[in-house]
Design an enzyme around this catalytic site. Sequence first.
Site, PDB file in Angstrom:
ATOM      1  N   SER A 255       0.360  -2.119   1.859  1.00 14.58           N
ATOM      2  CA  SER A 255       0.259  -2.162   0.401  1.00 14.58           C
ATOM      3  C   SER A 255       0.262  -0.748  -0.167  1.00 14.58           C
ATOM      4  CB  SER A 255      -1.044  -2.840  -0.015  1.00 14.58           C
ATOM      5  OG  SER A 255      -2.148  -1.995   0.264  1.00 14.58           O
ATOM      6  N   ASP A 256       0.738  -0.602  -1.402  1.00 10.38           N
ATOM      7  CA  ASP A 256       0.452   0.626  -2.132  1.00 10.38           C
ATOM      8  C   ASP A 256      -1.063   0.656  -2.339  1.00 10.38           C
ATOM      9  OD1 ASP A 256       0.613   3.016  -3.532  1.00 10.38           O
ATOM     10  OD2 ASP A 256       2.352   2.386  -4.712  1.00 10.38           O
ATOM     11  N   TRP A 257      -1.582   1.825  -2.705  1.00 11.38           N
ATOM     12  CA  TRP A 257      -3.035   2.009  -2.716  1.00 11.38           C
ATOM     13  C   TRP A 257      -3.703   1.128  -3.785  1.00 11.38           C
ATOM     14  CZ3 TRP A 257      -0.934   3.563   1.205  1.00 11.38           C
ATOM     15  CH2 TRP A 257      -1.538   4.336   2.183  1.00 11.38           C
TER      16      TRP A 257
END
Length: 752
Positions: A255-257
Amino acid sequence: MYPLLAAAALLVAPSTAALSQSAPKTDSDWTTAYAQARSYLSQFTLEEKVNLTTGVGWQGGHCVGNIPAIPRVNFPGLCLQDSPVGVRFADRVSVFPTGINTAATFDRELIRARGEAMGAEFRAKGVNIALGPMMNMGRVAQGGRNWEGFGADPFLTGEAAYETIVGMQSQGIQACAKHYINNEQEHNRTLESSIVDDRFQHEIYTHPFLRSVAAGVASVMCSYKKVNGTYACGNDEMLNDVLKHQIGFKGLVVSDWSATMSTMSASAGLDMTMPGDITFFSGDSYFGGNLTQAVNNGTIPESRVDDMATRILAAWFLLGQNSSSYPPVSFDSFNINDPVQQHIDVQADHYKIIRKIGAASTVLLKNTNKTLPLNKPKSIALIGSDAGPASQGPNSFGDQGGDIGTLALGWGSGTANFSYLVSPLEAIQAQARKDHSSISWYLEDFNTYAAAIAGAYADVAIVFLNADSGEDYITVDGNEGDRKNLTAWHNGDNLVNAVARQNKNTVVVVHSVGPLIVEPWIDNENVTAVLWAGLPGQESGNSLVDVLYGVWNPSGRLAYTIAKDPSDYPAGIVDNSLDIPYTEGLEIDYRHFDAKNITPRFEFGFGLSYTEFAYANLKVTQVNTDTSDAEKTWASGKVASSDVGASLADWLHATYYCVSVDITNTGGVYGAEIPQLYLNPPAAANSPPSILRGFTSLPLDPGKTGTAQFNISRYDMSVWDVVQQGWIKPEGTYGLFVGASSRDKKLEGQLA
Ligand SMILES: *[C@@H]1O[C@H](CO)[C@@H](O)[C@H](O)[C@H]1NC(C)=O
Ligand SMILES: *[C@@H]1O[C@H](CO)[C@@H](O)[C@H](O)[C@H]1NC(C)=O
Ligand SMILES: *[C@@H]1O[C@H](CO)[C@@H](O)[C@H](O)[C@H]1NC(C)=O
Ligand SMILES: *[C@@H]1O[C@H](CO)[C@@H](O)[C@H](O)[C@H]1NC(C)=O
Ligand SMILES: *[C@@H]1O[C@H](CO)[C@@H](O)[C@H](O)[C@H]1NC(C)=O
Ligand SMILES: *[C@@H]1O[C@H](CO)[C@@H](O)[C@H](O)[C@H]1NC(C)=O
Ligand SMILES: *[C@@H]1O[C@H](CO)[C@@H](O)[C@H](O)[C@H]1NC(C)=O
Ligand SMILES: *[C@@H]1O[C@H](CO)[C@@H](O)[C@H](O)[C@H]1NC(C)=O
Ligand SMILES: *[C@@H]1O[C@H](CO)[C@@H](O)[C@H](O)[C@H]1NC(C)=O
Ligand SMILES: *[C@@H]1O[C@H](CO)[C@@H](O)[C@H](O)[C@H]1NC(C)=O
Ligand SMILES: CC(=O)N[C@H]1CO[C@H](CO)[C@@H](O)[C@@H]1O
């Protein structure tokens, strides 16, 4: 003829080296890695497998993302670190030219060499997964992070992504293709939904990811966006159907952060959550204990967790990271005094490739009466704050979130700290010493009266402009990531015109994150030359000097269109709705200008040289007469297969036509031409008039002729059929042209 520019005088010749030995990771490499991963995984408990998928939480380790060690099975943990231009939050590293500059070289060898050098630095610092390259499309000219990516054409972006990944992974570092998908504006990026038709999604936005998978990319990062109302990191259709089934991606999706929105994202195809906590410092997670519980209560099958963990371990084995000699993490992202800090110097001689790409990505847009290259001018005036250093050093702002002094990067997580930054002032002054030129400067932007006086009596006045943008968590001068306009910053347009009123030889240098409207001064008779230098990284001034003085003959080409008016572009930032309809469809950037017959100021693919080239002998040959069932099915307009990985099938990507042209350097100096191949699809395709399908860099001595070759595959001639869900050949014949830009047709032909 330019006296300075005999072939022998070139210090930095355009690249002629064959592609280095680095090679894409193949299916058989993955098969081996999977076998190792499966065997190793058999020792893991459920909780240990879950731990492989769950970051330890923001700032819970040395890197921006950390998978914990599992000592019982001797697993050392994983370090995930930004950025696409170098190792973020570290010292004694290089800051490479940005993605947008790298693309502007249109030179596969340079792109790959940059990937190799960058991969080596990440590895030497102990990183396992380097968070790049970035491959979102320059769909909106104002998009804040466009400069991290490779421009506004899917084919150029796909080739740049491919070469970058092959280069990085050749050093044993896992690359991460990001942000999957539709991360084309910053404003409200975690709330808004991109509404994208299935065909446009396949032909434009997923194409660079397909090329990344072809390169053997180990990891893919899903984006903050919703796609049709469903978060990208929990999007079963985009992750499971498109990425893992159609394209056959075998690595891990991270995932992106903080872009994970539920535990059930695991079922939708998410394999790893980062930084692990639900929001920074929240101490909880959608994975971790929740994922274990979801398996135990029967909501998510344990086989899915096995698949997640297998993908994570397979990517690690694929890059040979399961080795006691893999460098340990030797920096800390958050505390410069942390005992782990060893300040290891990883820069090697990477400044050479950085300087070269800086020069090779500089685009010459105007050169009246051969003003450039400069030849020992008696006097030079440098005008504008962008010419010089920032008063507080090259890292005046955390994550480069400010715009003072010369601009060599945008801002945000896609940056790194400069070890040094050569400003134009510094490099031009060194050249002035050699040439015995008198140099003066005026590094203020708003006193145009004083600037004009400063520039009035010089042989050449060089005015520096810039425009900045970045990621949405930092706002600079009212720009919340995305740019609020397409004009120069710091009063730049007025500065050019004020200087040009007094000096008939005014040269403009632009350091911009993307397109600018240049109408206020481009036709000014006294603006004799324009160099579009983009964001060149740490060797900025040296790269510029190489082009200004003819050590490097300009070969950079625009990776986006420069319009005459902002309203000429097909799309803008949406700030009045949380839905972003991608209504322009396939007509992004030059495809829109072509389809709607709008004349741009400078079209995609445009760039001048200090020499001239002639094109002759277009040849088109069909080379693959495959008569397999798949080929026949495709040719009849039907989908040949829906198997896993069908979109990367060999027969679909094998060379089908070879196109070649002979190019002669008819001018007086050595230089590289960048011939570009565009297809003109048949009417039945319902496609834009011209689409890029080939480019190459051909360096030639004066008077010499070389042959440019392009390969066209069935995939290159396909459209995505939304009903049949596959690649088909549209009825009719493809036209084509080879030219010097998306509009400068030199030779026309057809695929038949
Ligand atoms: C899983 O990771 C957490 C920290 O992220 C740690 O507290 C726990 O002990 C780990 N479990 C195992 C089995 O390694
Ligand atoms: C990077 O630059 C920022 C901003 O100047 C600074 O706070 C930080 O300490 C630097 N980091 C390293 C590792 O040098
Ligand atoms: C999004 O909706 C469009 C139609 O509006 C459809 O073509 C496409 O398949 C959908 N994509 C996803 C990922 O739901
Ligand atoms: C599980 O997820 C919920 C949100 O759905 C969160 O409130 C909770 O703290 C999480 N549990 C753990 C153990 O992280
Ligand atoms: C199973 O556990 C998950 C994670 O804690 C939770 O979201 C879900 O509601 C649970 N389902 C059932 C049926 O208990
Ligand atoms: C360019 O050269 C032509 C012909 O010598 C001359 O008429 C014209 O004024 C020159 N233009 C500039 C901008 O110097
Ligand atoms: C565009 O934005 C830049 C940067 O914020 C600003 O300097 C400039 O004045 C703006 N231009 C206009 C026409 O408002
Ligand atoms: C060009 O320079 C000349 C001489 O300095 C000046 O007279 C003229 O007005 C300038 N033209 C423009 C458009 O500034
Ligand atoms: C989304 O954008 C609108 C319009 O700019 C703004 O008013 C709103 O605050 C944004 N929403 C969030 C949550 O940032
Ligand atoms: C083009 O395809 C042919 C045949 O597959 C191959 O030998 C050649 O290396 C390819 N050339 C390029 C430039 O990719
Ligand atoms: C150094 C290291 O991590 N070695 C591991 C490599 O993989 C095997 C299983 O295939 C482990 O047993 C080792 O501990």
